[in-house]
Scaffold this motif. Structure first.
Motif, PDB file in Angstrom:
ATOM      1  N   ARG A   1       0.833  -1.202   0.000  1.00 24.25           N
ATOM      2  CA  ARG A   1       0.000   0.000   0.000  1.00 24.25           C
ATOM      3  C   ARG A   1       0.872   1.257   0.000  1.00 24.25           C
ATOM      4  NH1 ARG A   1      -5.054  -0.050  -1.016  1.00 24.25           N
ATOM      5  NH2 ARG A   1      -6.240  -1.828  -0.315  1.00 24.25           N
ATOM      6  N   ALA A   2       0.234   2.377  -0.276  1.00 27.32           N
ATOM      7  CA  ALA A   2       0.947   3.660  -0.357  1.00 27.32           C
ATOM      8  C   ALA A   2       1.708   3.977   0.927  1.00 27.32           C
ATOM      9  CB  ALA A   2      -0.028   4.786  -0.692  1.00 27.32           C
ATOM     10  N   ASP A   3       1.122   3.696   2.089  1.00 25.55           N
ATOM     11  CA  ASP A   3       1.799   3.988   3.361  1.00 25.55           C
ATOM     12  C   ASP A   3       3.146   3.281   3.453  1.00 25.55           C
ATOM     13  OD1 ASP A   3      -0.255   5.617   4.228  1.00 25.55           O
ATOM     14  OD2 ASP A   3      -1.220   4.051   5.424  1.00 25.55           O
ATOM     15  N   GLU A   4       3.191   2.018   3.033  1.00 25.60           N
ATOM     16  CA  GLU A   4       4.441   1.261   3.087  1.00 25.60           C
ATOM     17  C   GLU A   4       5.459   1.825   2.098  1.00 25.60           C
ATOM     18  OE1 GLU A   4       7.331  -1.530   4.217  1.00 25.60           O
ATOM     19  OE2 GLU A   4       5.549  -0.777   5.240  1.00 25.60           O
ATOM     20  N   CYS A   5       5.006   2.204   0.923  1.00 26.27           N
ATOM     21  CA  CYS A   5       5.907   2.788  -0.077  1.00 26.27           C
ATOM     22  C   CYS A   5       6.501   4.098   0.439  1.00 26.27           C
ATOM     23  CB  CYS A   5       5.163   3.006  -1.393  1.00 26.27           C
ATOM     24  SG  CYS A   5       4.612   1.470  -2.180  1.00 26.27           S
ATOM     25  N   VAL A   6       5.676   4.935   1.045  1.00 21.00           N
ATOM     26  CA  VAL A   6       6.144   6.205   1.617  1.00 21.00           C
ATOM     27  C   VAL A   6       7.174   5.927   2.708  1.00 21.00           C
ATOM     28  CG1 VAL A   6       5.441   8.194   3.030  1.00 21.00           C
ATOM     29  CG2 VAL A   6       4.094   7.535   1.010  1.00 21.00           C
ATOM     30  N   HIS A   7       6.868   4.972   3.571  1.00 16.14           N
ATOM     31  CA  HIS A   7       7.781   4.632   4.668  1.00 16.14           C
ATOM     32  C   HIS A   7       9.140   4.176   4.137  1.00 16.14           C
ATOM     33  CE1 HIS A   7       9.081   3.305   8.609  1.00 16.14           C
ATOM     34  NE2 HIS A   7       9.361   2.114   8.096  1.00 16.14           N
TER      35      HIS A   7
END
Length: 141
Positions: A57-63
């Motif tokens: 998900r986007a949150d993991e990519c951002v992290h």
């Protein structure tokens, strides 16, 4: 610099299509150019294959990009990363109609090799063994 690299990549692809020479490129799918190029290649008689890998998900990519930046690597603003993620997922759906074969990999498990989620062949999704990740677009479930 990004525009120059993009133009060079586009010229590389167009040259290979014109010469009917096999080629591969890497992209985030943030734009539709790779889809347009794949369609031109397919129209010219090429077999088109995409290998799609995401960190989840986007949150993991951002992290992960944040960690990469803290370690001295390339970073990007969170808003830009989320925008790229959304456009990539949207373009993945569009790719279903263009590519002959797509393999989807989940790379969300840190420290583990990417896991094959499934393949799309002729527009039909065939799931690999195991649970489907939550990032997989609804159209493929």
């Amino acid at each position: 610099m990004r525009q120059r690299a993009q133009k060079e990549c586009e010229a590389f692809v167009e040259d290979h299509i014109a010469r009917r020479a096999s080629f591969a490129v890497e992209t985030t799918l943030r734009t539709r150019i790779a889809l347009e190029q794949a369609q031109r290649a397919r129209d010219a008689g090429f077999s088109t294959i995409m290998i799609f890998v995401t960190a989840g998900r986007a949150d993991e990519c951002v992290h992960r990009v944040r960690l990469r930046g803290l370690a001295g690597g390339h970073a990007a603003p969170e808003g830009e990363l989320r925008d790229i993620y959304e456009r990539s997922m949207s373009n993945l759906i569009a790719a279903l109609e263009i590519f002959d074969h797509i393999e989807l990999y989940d790379n969300s498990a840190r420290g583990a090799a990417p896991r094959l989620v499934g393949s799309v062949i002729g527009g039909r999704f065939v799931a690999a063994p195991g649970a489907l990740p939550d990032w997989l677009p609804e159209r493929l479930r």
